[in-house]
Design a protein around this motif. Sequence first.
Motif, PDB file in Angstrom:
ATOM      1  N   ARG A 137       0.837  -1.208   0.000  1.00 51.18           N
ATOM      2  CA  ARG A 137       0.000   0.000   0.000  1.00 51.18           C
ATOM      3  C   ARG A 137       0.869   1.254   0.000  1.00 51.18           C
ATOM      4  N   GLY A 156       1.635   3.337  -2.411  1.00 53.27           N
ATOM      5  CA  GLY A 156       1.037   4.475  -3.106  1.00 53.27           C
ATOM      6  C   GLY A 156       0.044   5.206  -2.229  1.00 53.27           C
ATOM      7  N   LEU A 157      -0.831   4.446  -1.564  1.00 59.06           N
ATOM      8  CA  LEU A 157      -1.812   5.051  -0.661  1.00 59.06           C
ATOM      9  C   LEU A 157      -1.128   5.780   0.485  1.00 59.06           C
ATOM     10  N   ALA A 175      -1.419   7.423  -5.851  1.00 61.93           N
ATOM     11  CA  ALA A 175      -2.111   6.189  -6.220  1.00 61.93           C
ATOM     12  C   ALA A 175      -2.264   6.087  -7.737  1.00 61.93           C
TER      13      ALA A 175
END
Length: 401
Positions: free
Chosen positions: A141, A143-144, A274
Motif C-alpha cells: 500500500r 502508493g496510498l 495512487a
Amino acid sequence: MTGQHLGSDGQGTATVGLPSVLLALSVVLVAINLRPAVAGVGPVLPELRAGLPLSGAGAAVLTTLPVVCFGLLATVAPRLARRFGIEPVLAGVMAALAAAALVRVLDGPPVLFLGTVVAGGAIAIGNVLLPPLIKRDFPDRSGLMMGVYTMAVSGAAAVAAGLAVPLADATDLGWRGALGAWAVPAAVAALVWVPRMRGHTRPPASPAAGRSLVRDPLAWQLTVFFGLQSLSFYAMLGWLPSMYRDFGATPAVAGFLLSFSGLVQIPVSLVLPALANRATRQVGYAIGATAVIGIGLLGVLLAPMAAPYLWVGLIGAGQGACFALGLNLFVLRTERVADTARVSAMAQSIGYTLCAFGPLLVGLLHDATGSWTGPLVLLLALIVPQAVSGALAGRNRTVRG
C-alpha cells in the motif's frame, strides 16, 4: 500486522510491530510536523522583522536557513537509522523539533537562527526517513501511504500558514506565540513514537549502503526534479504573503492566500501517488503538474489581484502534485528499501541545497529592485528545467543497486 526491518539484502524482514492503523497514524503525526516550523514564518514575517528588528537580508536568510538544513543534514539520516533504527531516530527528531519551536522565539536574532537550524535539521531527518519506512512497512500500500504522507505534510503547511496571523492576533505574544505553538504537536508526536522504540532491532546495512549514486543519471534526474519543485515551493512559502501585501491585500488575506495554496494541495497529494503507481510511466504527470505551476506564476506576474485565488490555487495544485510525485518516484524508481533510502537521501540533500537559493534569491532580487517582477520571472524560467528533469525521471527505469 507485522512491521518490517531491513535485512542484509536491503529488503524487509518481519518483526513484531504495531497494527497497521496505529502505524499509519504514527506516520501521519510525524508528517504533520514537517512543515509548520517553516510555513508559519511567512505570514508574520513583517511583524517578526519589526519586533526583533531584522533586516531584509536577515529575513532572506531566515527563510532560506531551514531549507539549507534540509539539504546539508539529509545525508545524516540513513547513517542514524542504521546505527539506532528508524523509530528511535524519529522519536528523537520530534523531541528536538518541539524544543526548537520554543527556543527560537525566546529572545533575539541569534536564538531565532539557532532554533531555526535545529528545527531544520530535525525536519531534514524526518523528510528522508519516512519514504523508506513507508516502503518497508506498507509494501502493498505504498502508493496510498505516500499519498497520506504528502497530504498530511501539505495540510499541516496550509494550517500553519492560515493560523499564523490569527494566532498572533489572539495572544499577547504576537508572532512569538504563533510560531511557538507548534511545539505542542511535535511533543505529542515524540511521545507517540516512544513505545515504538521498545523491541526495536537495528537493521544491518545492505551491500549497497555505502555505494555512491553520483554516476547514476536517473538518480540525478530525480534529484534535479525534486530540487527545482522544492525551490518553487519554498520561495512562495516564504514570500507569497509579502508579495500580496505589497499588491494591496490585507495581512490576514495575504496569509490566507498562502493557506489556500496549501489546502488545494491536500486532495492532489492524496490522489496523485495512487494514480502514478498504476501507470508504467509518470512523464505526463511531471510535465502537466509543472505546467500548472507555470500558469499560476504567470497570473501572479501579469494580473495578481485580478484572480488571486485562481493563481494561488493553480500554484498550489501544481506544487502539491510535483511534491507528491517527487517523493513517490523515490519508491517507484527503486527495487529495494535500502535503495529508496539512498535515493531519498541524495535527492533531498542535493535537491534541498539547490532549492535553498530560491527564497534567498527572491528576497535579494526584491530588495535590489523594489519589485516582485524579477523574482517571478526567475521562478518562471526555472519551470523549463523542472519539466525536463521530471519527464526524464518519469520514464520506466530503476536506480542501479
